[in-house]
Design an enzyme around this catalytic site. Structure first.
Site, short mmCIF file in Angstrom:
data_model
loop_
_atom_site.label_atom_id
_atom_site.label_comp_id
_atom_site.label_asym_id
_atom_site.label_seq_id
_atom_site.Cartn_x
_atom_site.Cartn_y
_atom_site.Cartn_z
N GLY B 69 0.83 -1.20 0.00
CA GLY B 69 0.00 0.00 0.00
C GLY B 69 0.86 1.25 0.00
O GLY B 69 0.56 2.25 -0.67
N THR B 70 1.95 1.21 0.75
CA THR B 70 2.87 2.35 0.81
C THR B 70 3.41 2.68 -0.58
O THR B 70 3.46 3.84 -0.99
CB THR B 70 4.02 2.03 1.78
OG1 THR B 70 3.48 1.92 3.10
CG2 THR B 70 5.09 3.09 1.76
N GLN B 177 -7.96 1.50 4.79
CA GLN B 177 -8.74 1.01 5.93
C GLN B 177 -10.15 0.59 5.57
O GLN B 177 -10.81 -0.10 6.34
CB GLN B 177 -8.80 2.08 7.03
CG GLN B 177 -7.46 2.32 7.72
CD GLN B 177 -6.95 1.09 8.48
OE1 GLN B 177 -7.73 0.24 8.89
NE2 GLN B 177 -5.64 1.00 8.63
N SER B 194 -4.22 -1.56 0.38
CA SER B 194 -3.19 -2.48 0.85
C SER B 194 -3.86 -3.80 1.23
O SER B 194 -4.74 -3.83 2.09
CB SER B 194 -2.51 -1.86 2.06
OG SER B 194 -1.66 -2.78 2.68
N ALA B 195 -3.42 -4.90 0.62
CA ALA B 195 -4.14 -6.17 0.79
C ALA B 195 -4.08 -6.71 2.21
O ALA B 195 -5.05 -7.31 2.68
CB ALA B 195 -3.58 -7.21 -0.18
N HIS B 196 -2.97 -6.52 2.92
CA HIS B 196 -2.88 -7.16 4.24
C HIS B 196 -3.77 -6.46 5.27
O HIS B 196 -3.90 -6.93 6.39
CB HIS B 196 -1.42 -7.25 4.72
CG HIS B 196 -0.83 -5.98 5.18
ND1 HIS B 196 -0.71 -5.64 6.50
CD2 HIS B 196 -0.35 -4.93 4.48
CE1 HIS B 196 -0.15 -4.46 6.60
NE2 HIS B 196 0.08 -4.00 5.40
N CYS B 320 5.32 7.50 23.76
CA CYS B 320 6.30 6.60 24.36
C CYS B 320 6.29 5.23 23.68
O CYS B 320 7.14 4.39 23.98
CB CYS B 320 6.03 6.44 25.85
SG CYS B 320 4.34 6.03 26.20
#
Lengths: 481, 481
Positions: B69-70, B177, B194-196, B320
């Protein structure tokens, strides 16, 4: 049915398949996360990196996984050039690199960089001296494949790496074709590879950047893989790639000897079985599984189609099987025949019987293609020049317009005709040319520029040169014998 | 053990796993080759593209597969910007886009382009009018996610697309999403996914470029995937991605209703069970499976660790838990509390019992973390302001130096202390401040800039503002009640 195109892609190794299945269950989560699924994914990724680094003989923190060998090459070249931009913008590549290297070089040139392409000899090898001679004070990067993907010739990487090291220039080695057989010797700086070439899955490449090499990743920031390969890690595939590499390496020595013997059979017997064939590549310094030859008067696409019908999957560097209508840049750089080009690349495990069957089938396939095309019938053996008066068997399909403006200058008009027709027409008329006289072949097919000189070399006629013409070019040939 | 981080990655859908296994056998070869293995691979690739295009509601020739996807986002933004370079170099993004979009925007800016970041309201949504108002004659591209990855808020894509269409500006929608839940409505121009994220494998993204959108792929030439995604096609993964998408879509309507009810339980019951919690994101226009909340006086890393120990895998936008030491840019843009941030994203199939168990475990986990940190004990309910004289139970761990240069200006020195300590220290002294008086919190932790105003909002105290200090900043708070 025999798949003889391992240099394109190999099926997934059984060990890789098992590893993939296990990692689909254990390695799907984000390795950057702190929870158990993330930690498990991280462990798998680290272990795969460790295994791949051992196979490459580098440190694990020098190696990142990319989505393909092509991406590894692109990222490696861009990053190394950017990292040494202050030194200069000169890039050296060999003329027979994989297209991913040459395309990256084109981008560099389009952006104002300069590129030197180092030529090769007729076997496809660069000369270390010539390569070293192209190094300049402003050279940012040099690229040399470990072995050629089309003809299997092994390059003198260690010698070239030494020259580069002495000049302070990093050398990037595209090891796509050889990494399954063993690590790349020599003091190289960057290395790239592609898992599906060694029996790993698609979707995994390697980029190794030695410590101390200046490297500036390009493209948008991304924290994954040391910032050198953006995007979510494909851990199941990476695990399968590392497992496959380990498995093929365990079998490499034995399998290399076996395949080398099988390709040697093809190297020696094809020229005896099929007339008018040129076997290309270095007979000694070569990969175990690749052998390439070209057949005069044969159309590459048809021979591939016929071989496919006979149960053999091979590839070709002939122009008629590529979408660009130009012959393979490798064959062109070597200056060898491109028509009727056949690359046989045997996957590990290929049975000897498949090779024997190929040797049985090939002569008939080539003869059939030649007959359909009306090619000259060879007189006697491979190097025997056919004579005009012996052209009888095959009917003259699509005979060309033969014009004779002067006794000394026969003209063959092959304009608009595709490879291998221009060469076939040349062969058909050479008998009519008086010894010492010339013939001009008018052609606009790119392959003619390579194949007419190659035909002259094979037939021991003199290739005089290329002259501009109204359309295409005139290739001038003098009859010597 | 319950995995509640589907917004990061979902395990491979069983249907996708089956498809992957079949395609490992049938789809490993090069789809550009003419022999049987190549033709078979090509058929699989074409069928996967057809199926994915149906799910996206686009034409198959508008859709290419990328390695992630990136990569789809990077290639889409670069290509669209380059294709419209003549129009101008202005790029619009929302402030809550995925980091891949924002990082691509940074590169554009570094190369001389200009970027407008459109802000969001406290629910995380852009206002269509504000987005439309940022369109300019030189705007080359606008980007808006279909739904936010951290808080689940659904964006008004159709309205924004209409405004972009009217201005002649292409809109790129990052649908990572939402694509598993349904196609993106509206007249968008480019889409990425993005497939995952939908239960497909790692290693597959989608880039859709509508016909007619000017697009100039960047990077070295490569013929694969219409020149928009370099590198050997990962056909087994692509086939698995398409099969998974079809499978999750078949279950989407029913599963969306079920998960929406489960996340609604968390939305309503967590504030009742855990004091001092802020639930973020739009309560109505939201994805079915995501719910995010932040807990005052809690350290995100510790709460993740404790939840992991209790069998729950969740993520956090707290500073954090990130390597950058800054709170999530999404929470920052929304202006909501970032400390003790917990994102729960339920994968399809999550049993209701797991959510119930989470609701049982969470209060104890948060109370335990607060106790360790010496956080103020809440007086009564969520909005109850603790009073100084009630701070008794927990010992004051690492009590700060409290300096009083003037009665009116109590100073809390939290320099060098990480989130959530500065806010805890503020809460500990607020009882000592006279009503109408102020306290200055000196802090150099990035999260303080977000969390001190958010604390004021929750506690109904007045946040006066930030003043420069020798080190870090001074955050000034006036006691109102």
């Amino acid at each position: 049915m025999a798949y003889f195109d391992a240099a394109s892609a190999a099926p997934l190794h059984p060990v890789g398949r098992q590893a993939l299945l296990a990692a689909l269950d254990e390695g799907w989560a984000d390795p950057a996360r702190l929870y158990r699924e993330g930690r498990r994914a991280r462990l798998l990724l680290d272990a795969a990196r460790q295994a791949a680094a051992e196979a490459v003989e580098c440190r694990p923190d020098e190696l990142v996984f990319t989505p393909s060998g092509t991406r590894a090459v692109h990222a490696g070249i861009e990053g190394a050039l950017a990292g040494r931009r202050r030194v200069g913008r000169h890039l050296i590549v060999s003329a027979v690199e994989h297209s991913s290297v040459l395309h990256a070089a084109e981008v560099h040139e389009a952006q104002g960089g300069s590129v030197t392409e180092v030529g090769v000899d007729r076997t496809g090898a660069v000369a270390p001296d010539a390569f070293a001679g192209s190094l300049r004070p402003d050279t940012a990067l040099a690229c040399l494949q470990s072995a050629n993907h089309e003809v299997g010739t092994v390059q003198p990487v260690a010698e070239v790496a030494e020259a580069c090291r002495a000049a302070g220039v990093p050398l990037l080695v595209d090891a796509a074709q050889s990494l399954g057989w063993g690590p790349v010797a020599g003091d190289w700086s960057l290395l790239t590879a592609s898992a599906h070439k060694w029996g790993g899955p698609s979707g995994v490449g390697l980029l190794v950047v030695r410590k101390g090499v200046r490297f500036a990743p390009r493209g948008p920031l991304d924290e994954r893989e040391s910032g050198r390969a953006a995007g979510f890690e494909n851990i199941p595939a990476v695990v399968a790639a590392a497992a496959s590499l380990r498995a093929v390496r365990a079998e490499a020595a034995e399998e290399a000897a076996r395949l080398r013997e099988l390709t040697e059979r093809i190297r020696t017997r094809v020229p005896a079985l099929v007339p008018d064939v040129e076997v290309t590549g270095d007979p000694e310094r070569r990969l175990p599984g690749i052998v390439t030859f070209s057949c005069l008067y044969v159309d590459g696409e048809t021979v591939l189609h016929e071989l496919d019908g006979a149960g053999f999957s091979v590839s070709s560097g002939s122009s008629c099987t590529s979408s660009t209508l130009t012959p393979s840049h490798v064959l062109r750089a070597m200056g060898v025949l491109s028509e009727g080009n056949v690359r046989v690349s045997l996957p590990p495990g290929t049975p000897a019987e498949d090779v024997e069957r190929f040797l049985t089938v090939l002569p008939g396939v080539v003869a059939g293609v030649r007959e359909k095309l009306g090619a000259p019938v060879p007189a006697g053996g491979v190097r025997g020049a056919e004579r005009g008066d012996e052209q009888s068997g095959a009917p003259a399909v699509n005979a060309p317009v033969v014009d004779t403006p002067a006794v000394d200058a026969l003209v063959v008009d092959a304009l608009g005709r595709r490879c291998p027709i221009p060469v076939i027409e040349l062969a058909r008329v050479i008998g009519d040319v008086p010894v010492g006289g010339t013939v001009r072949v008018l052609a606009d097919d790119e392959a003619a520029r390579l194949d007419i000189p190659a035909w002259c070399e094979m037939r021991e006629q003199e290739y005089v040169g290329e002259e501009p013409a109204d359309r295409g070019s005139a290739y001038v040939v003098r009859r010597i014998s």
